[in-house]
Design an enzyme around this catalytic site. Structure first.
Site, PDB file in Angstrom:
ATOM      1  N   ASP A 267       0.890  -1.272  -0.136  1.00  0.00           N
ATOM      2  CA  ASP A 267       0.132   0.207  -0.238  1.00  0.00           C
ATOM      3  C   ASP A 267       0.974   1.080   0.026  1.00  0.00           C
ATOM      4  O   ASP A 267       1.333   1.687   0.962  1.00  0.00           O
ATOM      5  CB  ASP A 267      -0.855  -0.024   1.280  1.00  0.00           C
ATOM      6  CG  ASP A 267      -1.782   1.028   1.248  1.00  0.00           C
ATOM      7  OD1 ASP A 267      -1.940   1.912   0.230  1.00  0.00           O
ATOM      8  OD2 ASP A 267      -2.414   1.646   2.346  1.00  0.00           O
ATOM      9  N   LYS A 274       1.577   7.894   0.337  1.00  0.00           N
ATOM     10  CA  LYS A 274       2.054   8.053   1.633  1.00  0.00           C
ATOM     11  C   LYS A 274       3.359   8.732   1.865  1.00  0.00           C
ATOM     12  O   LYS A 274       4.250   8.855   0.851  1.00  0.00           O
ATOM     13  CB  LYS A 274       1.976   6.572   2.307  1.00  0.00           C
ATOM     14  CG  LYS A 274       0.718   5.960   2.460  1.00  0.00           C
ATOM     15  CD  LYS A 274       1.074   4.555   2.931  1.00  0.00           C
ATOM     16  CE  LYS A 274      -0.137   3.641   3.290  1.00  0.00           C
ATOM     17  NZ  LYS A 274      -1.312   4.566   4.348  1.00  0.00           N
ATOM     18  N   ASP A 285       0.166  -5.173   4.408  1.00  0.00           N
ATOM     19  CA  ASP A 285      -1.181  -4.774   4.170  1.00  0.00           C
ATOM     20  C   ASP A 285      -2.093  -5.776   3.705  1.00  0.00           C
ATOM     21  O   ASP A 285      -3.368  -5.701   3.417  1.00  0.00           O
ATOM     22  CB  ASP A 285      -1.230  -3.277   3.412  1.00  0.00           C
ATOM     23  CG  ASP A 285      -2.385  -2.331   3.676  1.00  0.00           C
ATOM     24  OD1 ASP A 285      -2.899  -2.623   4.673  1.00  0.00           O
ATOM     25  OD2 ASP A 285      -2.961  -1.581   2.801  1.00  0.00           O
ATOM     26  N   GLU A 346      -7.846   2.775   0.654  1.00  0.00           N
ATOM     27  CA  GLU A 346      -8.069   1.467  -0.793  1.00  0.00           C
ATOM     28  C   GLU A 346      -8.856   0.142  -0.023  1.00  0.00           C
ATOM     29  O   GLU A 346      -9.479  -0.568  -0.633  1.00  0.00           O
ATOM     30  CB  GLU A 346      -6.864   1.207  -1.392  1.00  0.00           C
ATOM     31  CG  GLU A 346      -5.946   0.101  -0.777  1.00  0.00           C
ATOM     32  CD  GLU A 346      -5.569   0.848   0.654  1.00  0.00           C
ATOM     33  OE1 GLU A 346      -5.398   1.854   1.099  1.00  0.00           O
ATOM     34  OE2 GLU A 346      -4.881  -0.230   1.504  1.00  0.00           O
ATOM     35  N   ARG A 348     -11.084  -0.244   2.202  1.00  0.00           N
ATOM     36  CA  ARG A 348     -12.491  -0.315   2.455  1.00  0.00           C
ATOM     37  C   ARG A 348     -13.344  -0.717   1.084  1.00  0.00           C
ATOM     38  O   ARG A 348     -14.272  -1.140   1.068  1.00  0.00           O
ATOM     39  CB  ARG A 348     -13.277   0.885   2.992  1.00  0.00           C
ATOM     40  CG  ARG A 348     -12.944   2.028   2.348  1.00  0.00           C
ATOM     41  CD  ARG A 348     -13.104   3.361   3.159  1.00  0.00           C
ATOM     42  NE  ARG A 348     -11.937   3.542   4.400  1.00  0.00           N
ATOM     43  CZ  ARG A 348     -11.853   4.267   5.194  1.00  0.00           C
ATOM     44  NH1 ARG A 348     -12.862   5.166   5.254  1.00  0.00           N
ATOM     45  NH2 ARG A 348     -10.929   4.233   6.001  1.00  0.00           N
TER      46      ARG A 348
HETATM   47  N1  BES Z   1      -3.178   0.279   5.256  1.00  0.00           N
HETATM   48  C1  BES Z   1      -3.319   1.543   5.724  1.00  0.00           C
HETATM   49  C2  BES Z   1      -3.729   1.562   7.149  1.00  0.00           C
HETATM   50  C3  BES Z   1      -2.671   1.392   8.043  1.00  0.00           C
HETATM   51  C4  BES Z   1      -1.973   2.410   8.576  1.00  0.00           C
HETATM   52  C5  BES Z   1      -1.992   0.088   8.525  1.00  0.00           C
HETATM   53  C6  BES Z   1      -0.712   2.253   9.402  1.00  0.00           C
HETATM   54  C7  BES Z   1      -1.172   0.012   9.277  1.00  0.00           C
HETATM   55  C8  BES Z   1      -0.456   1.019   9.628  1.00  0.00           C
HETATM   56  C9  BES Z   1      -4.771   1.953   4.975  1.00  0.00           C
HETATM   57  O1  BES Z   1      -5.103   1.442   3.568  1.00  0.00           O
HETATM   58  C10 BES Z   1      -4.619   3.421   4.943  1.00  0.00           C
HETATM   59  O2  BES Z   1      -3.959   4.013   4.272  1.00  0.00           O
HETATM   60  N2  BES Z   1      -5.728   4.013   5.738  1.00  0.00           N
HETATM   61  C11 BES Z   1      -5.804   5.622   5.715  1.00  0.00           C
HETATM   62  C12 BES Z   1      -7.252   5.775   5.839  1.00  0.00           C
HETATM   63  C13 BES Z   1      -7.425   7.287   5.477  1.00  0.00           C
HETATM   64  C14 BES Z   1      -6.996   8.002   4.151  1.00  0.00           C
HETATM   65  C15 BES Z   1      -8.849   7.755   5.506  1.00  0.00           C
HETATM   66  C16 BES Z   1      -5.421   6.033   7.069  1.00  0.00           C
HETATM   67  O3  BES Z   1      -5.621   5.243   7.959  1.00  0.00           O
HETATM   68  O4  BES Z   1      -4.499   7.093   7.071  1.00  0.00           O
HETATM   69 ZN    ZN Z   2      -3.932  -0.345   3.134  1.00  0.00          ZN
HETATM   70 MN    MN Z   3      -4.086   2.931   2.270  1.00  0.00          MN
END
Ligand code: BES
Ligand code: ZN
Ligand code: MN
Length: 498
Positions: A267, A274, A285, A346, A348
């Protein structure tokens, strides 16, 4: 590592070390007191003098100097009894075995954990076997010496419980397999490689397996999964394994449990890229997908009398010339339109299509496991998975499964008030909002695709991988979170449906 049960007196066991559990602020148990006498009071002295306090993960080897048959005695801590739950019990034994391995012990006896309202056998075995986990090295050069325990001997549980020991061992080995997959770099464990792992497991048990690639996904309308995978040269896969166990029971109740896993093999965030710090962790992920794969492997091997399917939405979330953009509107497999506000939300999206796929294939109950939100770390940290559910009855099963598996979950509320945060001006839903209740919002988005079926969402973003060095009693690095939860849930539901 072989595990056996003995009824012989611990002092007579021919082992490298005999481990004695001690809780803080508690006296030595009866069996330990007898050993203490044989040892000339040295154990009681270490405790009385607070040189050994029984804190969780405290492990102290003491030479037995020929006073008893074991070469060493190990005092190891359980922490305070009122804090001791299934997860800490496993953690204590994980550490005992890890430390014993570094000391080169080959035969380790462990005395019964007695001062508990719970039956400790399963947790002791699972923790011990999880303590053998060693991440696969990809370093070249001579392999470092691997110190492994040959046999763990459990004293005080009686004999005749071998089947329980074997089952616990399988649960822990499945957990370790999940951990290994979590660790695998994303250039190795691609969506297709994950599909191949699934196929291998299905073949082993003669299970129905279906792998959808881009053309089939297009035909089925799985555009949310396709959209997330669009930026990657490694095409997405929708993986489904089906295990039929219900026909074995006379009163099959038609329950089909779907274990659904987020399988994002990497991811990057996509166009909503990111930050580079710790981005490498995003190779994990796919932890939810790995957990459901490991779980169905055990469920099938154990021939549980319940119909179970595993669905894994596998994709790589990358930026690129064909990647989806913020602002895109995508039609999901069940027809709802989704405005992509942030390509990094992504999980969800792929899970929404995975739930639709599970429902199309007859799921009656669904649990999804996903490293979904960073907000889960803020909400409860690494020590438990965060959860939401649309059904109290189903949730009761999940919660009980979590307790018995030593795989913590904590339910967050779904308030209708938050639903408005998911609404879009141009589509039925938007995939992200910014502000509050991030973990709940992720769950509420997925809930829109659960139909009226009982469903639970387990956010393992924090619990799957502990990055906090200070949290030393929570498994460091990959934990395999959710693996034992799924196995236990299937076991409970198999019993409930009978
Ligand atoms: N895979 C990430 C969530 C994550 C973050 C897992 C840190 C492990 C450690 C997920 O896909 C993500 O990026 N979520 C975003 C959602 C937001 C954009 C609404 C997040 O948590 O920032
Ligand atoms: Zn993710
Ligand atoms: Mn993500």
């Amino acid at each position: 590592m072989k595990i056996s049960l003995v009824s012989a007196a611990p002092a007579a066991l021919d082992v490298d070390a005999l481990a004695i559990p001690v809780a803080t602020a508690e006296a030595l148990g009866q069996a330990a007191q007898a050993l203490d006498q044989a040892m000339g009071g040295v154990l009681g002295e270490m405790v009385a003098n607070a040189e050994f306090r029984g804190r969780i993960h405290e492990v102290l080897p003491i030479p037995a100097q020929g006073k008893i048959k074991p070469r060493r005695v190990i005092l190891y801590g359980l922490g305070a009894l009122h804090d001791l739950d299934g997860q800490r019990l496993r953690s204590a034994h994980h550490e005992l075995v890890r430390a014993s391995r570094t000391w080169g012990y080959k035969r380790l006896a462990i005395m019964r954990v007695e001062p508990l309202g719970m039956d400790a056998l399963k947790g002791v075995v699972e923790g011990a076997v999880m303590g053998t986990f060693e991440r696969r090295s990809r370093q070249t050069g001579p392999a470092p010496e691997r110190r492994e325990i040959d046999e763990v001997i459990l004293a005080g549980y009686g004999t005749g419980r071998e089947a329980e020991v074997i089952a616990a061992q399988e649960n822990a080995e499945a957990t370790n397999r999940t951990r290994e997959w979590q660790n695998a770099p994303a250039n190795e464990l691609t969506p297709d490689a994950l599909a191949q792992e699934a196929t291998r497991i299905a073949k082993r048990h003669n299970l129905e397996v279906e792998i959808l690639g881009p053309s089939e996904l297009k035909a089925g309308g799985y555009n949310l999964l396709l959209g997330v995978g669009a930026g990657s040269a490694r095409p997405p896969r929708l993986i489904r394994i089906r295990y039929h166990g219900n026909h074995q029971t006379e009163s099959a109740d038609g329950t089909v449990l779907a274990l659904i896993g987020k399988g994002i093999t990497f991811d990057s965030g996509g166009i909503s890229l990111k930050q580079p710090e710790n981005m490498s962790r995003m190779k994990d992920d796919m932890s939810g997908g790995a957990a459901v794969l490991s779980a169905i492997d055990v469920i099938a091997a154990r021939k549980l009398p319940l119909d179970v399917m595993a669905v894994i939405a596998a994709a790589e979330n990358m930026p690129g010339p064909s990647a989806q953009r913020p602002g895109d509107v995508v039609v999901s497999a069940d027809g709802k339109t989704v405005e992509i506000v942030n390509t990094d939300a992504e999980g969800r999206l792929v899970l929404a299509d995975a739930l639709t796929h599970a429902l199309r294939n007859g799921a009656t109950h669904m649990i999804d496991l996903a490293t979904l939100t960073g907000a889960a770390t803020v909400a409860i940290g690494h020590a438990a998975s965060a959860a939401v559910s649309n059904d109290d009855g189903f949730w009761a099963h999940v919660e009980r499964a979590a307790r018995e598996a030593g795989d913590r979950v904590w339910r967050l509320p779904i308030y209708a008030d938050y639903r408005v945060l998911l609404s879009s001006k141009i589509a039925d839903l938007r995939n992200a909002e910014y502000g509050e209740a991030g973990t709940i919002m992720g769950g509420m988005f997925i809930a829109e695709f659960a139909g009226a079926r009982p469903w639970a969402h387990i956010d393992i973003a924090a619990s799957a991988w502990n990055t906090n060095d200070d949290l030393s009693t929570v498994l460091r690095g990959p934990s395999g979170a959710g693996t034992r939860l799924c196995i236990e849930l299937a076991e409970l539901m198999a019993v409930a449906g009978r």
